[in-house]
Design a protein around this motif. Structure first.
Motif, short mmCIF file in Angstrom:
data_model
loop_
_atom_site.label_atom_id
_atom_site.label_comp_id
_atom_site.label_asym_id
_atom_site.label_seq_id
_atom_site.Cartn_x
_atom_site.Cartn_y
_atom_site.Cartn_z
N LYS A 1 0.77 8.47 -0.86
CA LYS A 1 0.12 7.70 -2.14
C LYS A 1 0.27 6.11 -1.92
N ASN A 2 -1.00 5.50 -2.25
CA ASN A 2 -1.04 4.09 -2.15
C ASN A 2 -0.82 3.60 -0.87
N ALA A 3 -0.79 4.48 0.33
CA ALA A 3 -0.57 4.02 1.92
C ALA A 3 0.56 3.39 1.87
N HIS A 4 1.59 3.89 1.02
CA HIS A 4 2.92 3.22 1.30
C HIS A 4 3.58 3.61 2.48
N TYR A 5 3.58 4.99 2.36
CA TYR A 5 4.46 5.55 3.62
C TYR A 5 3.33 6.41 4.56
N SER A 6 3.68 6.62 5.84
CA SER A 6 2.60 7.48 6.71
C SER A 6 3.49 8.15 7.61
N ALA A 7 3.00 9.10 8.28
CA ALA A 7 3.53 9.84 9.05
C ALA A 7 2.74 10.44 10.26
N LEU A 8 3.50 10.91 11.57
CA LEU A 8 2.75 11.43 12.66
C LEU A 8 2.58 13.05 12.17
N SER A 9 1.61 13.72 12.49
CA SER A 9 1.62 14.95 12.20
C SER A 9 2.30 16.11 12.87
N LYS A 10 3.08 15.61 14.01
CA LYS A 10 3.80 16.53 14.75
C LYS A 10 5.29 16.48 13.90
N SER B 1 -7.61 10.25 11.57
CA SER B 1 -7.95 9.80 10.34
C SER B 1 -6.95 10.22 9.44
N SER B 2 -6.84 9.66 8.17
CA SER B 2 -6.14 10.46 7.13
C SER B 2 -6.46 9.65 5.89
N ILE B 3 -6.07 10.11 4.86
CA ILE B 3 -6.45 9.70 3.45
C ILE B 3 -5.42 10.04 2.65
N ASP B 4 -5.12 9.08 1.63
CA ASP B 4 -3.96 9.28 0.82
C ASP B 4 -4.30 10.24 -0.52
N PRO B 5 -3.49 10.66 -1.08
CA PRO B 5 -3.58 12.10 -2.14
C PRO B 5 -4.38 11.65 -3.33
N GLU B 6 -5.14 10.25 -3.41
CA GLU B 6 -5.98 10.09 -4.62
C GLU B 6 -7.19 9.41 -4.34
N GLY C 1 1.92 15.39 -3.20
CA GLY C 1 2.05 14.13 -2.86
C GLY C 1 2.21 12.83 -3.93
N LEU C 2 2.21 13.33 -5.05
CA LEU C 2 2.03 12.33 -6.24
C LEU C 2 3.85 12.41 -6.62
N ALA C 3 4.47 13.33 -6.37
CA ALA C 3 5.91 13.46 -6.98
C ALA C 3 6.49 11.99 -6.59
N ASN C 4 7.65 11.78 -7.29
CA ASN C 4 8.19 10.45 -7.23
C ASN C 4 7.49 9.21 -7.31
N ASN C 5 6.38 9.15 -7.80
CA ASN C 5 5.45 8.27 -7.73
C ASN C 5 4.98 7.96 -6.35
N GLY C 6 4.98 9.03 -5.73
CA GLY C 6 4.59 9.08 -4.17
C GLY C 6 5.60 8.28 -3.14
N LEU C 7 6.57 7.98 -3.56
CA LEU C 7 7.82 7.52 -2.71
C LEU C 7 8.26 8.77 -2.04
N TRP C 8 8.56 8.59 -0.64
CA TRP C 8 9.10 9.73 0.22
C TRP C 8 10.75 9.74 0.25
N PHE C 9 11.14 8.82 -0.18
CA PHE C 9 12.75 8.86 -0.30
C PHE C 9 13.08 8.64 -1.67
N LYS C 10 14.16 8.90 -1.89
CA LYS C 10 14.87 8.89 -3.32
C LYS C 10 15.49 7.39 -3.35
N GLU C 11 15.41 6.86 -4.46
CA GLU C 11 15.77 5.43 -4.63
C GLU C 11 17.56 5.43 -4.12
N GLY C 12 17.90 4.45 -3.23
CA GLY C 12 19.33 4.16 -2.73
C GLY C 12 19.29 5.10 -1.54
N LYS C 13 18.57 5.72 -1.04
CA LYS C 13 18.36 6.82 0.32
C LYS C 13 17.37 5.97 1.47
#
Length: 364
Positions: free
Chosen positions: A309-318, A267-272, A352-364
């Motif tokens: 944030k907003n369930a846009h990205y997810s990751a495995l915890s390892k 289970s997991s939950i987004d920052p908001e 988790g709310l930095a960069n509007n919750g996006l995990w990569f910078k724009e263009g990367k």
């Protein structure tokens, strides 16, 4: 007169050769010339840039494998590695992962111990969070970070809980006896709620240092946000008023399913607290908490041990192999972040709310 000048010049030259800073600079230049693919961080540590790898997911989910370069870290001397700095704004322009890692198998007690580390979600800016070490035999089972990024808390395999203040370097031991692992921060970062014994819960006050009882259950897979406390329980998601503990909403999975089929093992939950994920060997469940709905899936889903944030990205915890999924565009990245060392417990997301919750910078 000429002999005197020559002797003086020779003396200056020899002094320069014995200067530690000059010697270090020469050694650094030599390493760079011998290993141009490496970027050195101190004398004994470096990273290289390597392409991400192919990633396979079950449940028949069709994801586009993305290939780009990510850092792979070689850390022999943690003492030489940069520490996380709350005053360095450049470290907080992306969400970050936090994890427990023993960077070395050295006989040195400090270097071989488990320490808390962090890095940006794009794999850059690896930082040592604290010098506090935990013996490998004790391990670290659970990690948290306060919403203001200042406090780190962890529980070892026996349930002993520790809080580290990044700003002051102060260490607080919360548990004097073995206890369960659950921990949760208040929205304002003042209180750490934790389970001190089975079904007995307390809060630590970061301002006064006091520990007092609380009359509600504490779960790690929960978030305090916008005056609400949203918690993933065994068979659904509970939303309550964070001040009064009065129930606002309950979103449960299909009660006609068996206990095993209903159980939210991952289970997991987004920052908001707007979205949550739960799954078991039979089904996946996606919760839209604001709408009060749950989508049940048999196939074609990706488990989310960490949810952005907003369930846009997810990751495995390892964090040994970092695996990130863009759940909106069905993309996946997977790369080996560390050359060696041992992970302990699960990685988490913070800032988790930095960069509007996006995990990569724009263009990367």
């Amino acid at each position: 007169m000429k002999k005197i000048l020559l002797l003086a010049l020779l003396s200056i030259t020899l002094m320069g050769c014995n200067d530690p800073e000059s010697a270090a600079a020469e050694a650094a230049q030599l390493r760079a010339e011998q290993h141009p693919e490496r970027t050195y961080v101190g004398e004994h540590n470096y990273y290289i840039m390597e392409s991400s790898e192919h990633a396979e997911f079950g449940r028949k989910k069709d994801l586009k494998v993305m290939y780009q370069d990510f850092p792979r870290y070689f850390v022999e001397k943690a003492k030489e590695w940069p520490k996380e700095d709350l005053n360095d704004a450049s470290s907080y322009d992306l969400p970050r992962f936090q994890f427990a890692w023993a960077n070395s198998s050295s006989k040195d007690e400090y270097e071989s111990g488990i320490k808390i580390w962090s890095m940006k979600t794009d794999g850059t800016d690896l930082r040592l969070v604290t010098d506090v070490t935990v013996e490998l035999v004790n391990g670290i089972k659970n990690l948290t970070r306060s919403p203001n990024n200042r406090y780190v808390a962890w529980a070892d395999l026996g349930g002993y809980k520790t809080v580290y203040d990044i700003k002051t370097g102060k260490v607080v031991e919360l548990s004097i006896a073995m206890s369960p692992l659950s921990m949760l921060w208040s929205e304002d970062s003042r209180y750490l709620y934790f389970e001190r014994a089975r079904d007995l819960f307390s809060r630590w006050d970061s301002e006064t240092g006091e520990v007092n009882k609380v009359d509600f259950d504490v779960r790690t897979t929960a978030v305090n946000f916008d005056g609400k406390r949203t918690t993933i329980l065994d068979f659904g998601v509970l939303v309550v008023d964070a001040n009064t503990n009065e129930e606002i909403n309950w979103i449960g999975v299909d009660r006609s399913l068996s206990m095993d089929e209903r159980s939210l093992d991952i289970s997991s939950i987004d920052p908001e607290g707007h979205y949550a994920w739960g799954s078991n060997t039979s089904f996946g469940f996606f919760f839209d908490i604001e709408k009060g709905t749950v989508k049940q899936m048999v196939d074609d889903f990706v488990p989310a041990q960490i949810l952005g944030k907003n369930a846009h990205y997810s990751a495995l915890s390892k964090m040994t192999y970092v695996t990130i999924v863009d759940r909106v565009e069905d993309k996946v990245w997977s790369w080996r972040a560390f050359s060696h060392g041992a992970m302990s417990g699960e990685g988490i997301l913070y800032n988790g709310l930095a960069n509007n919750g996006l995990w990569f910078k724009e263009g990367k």
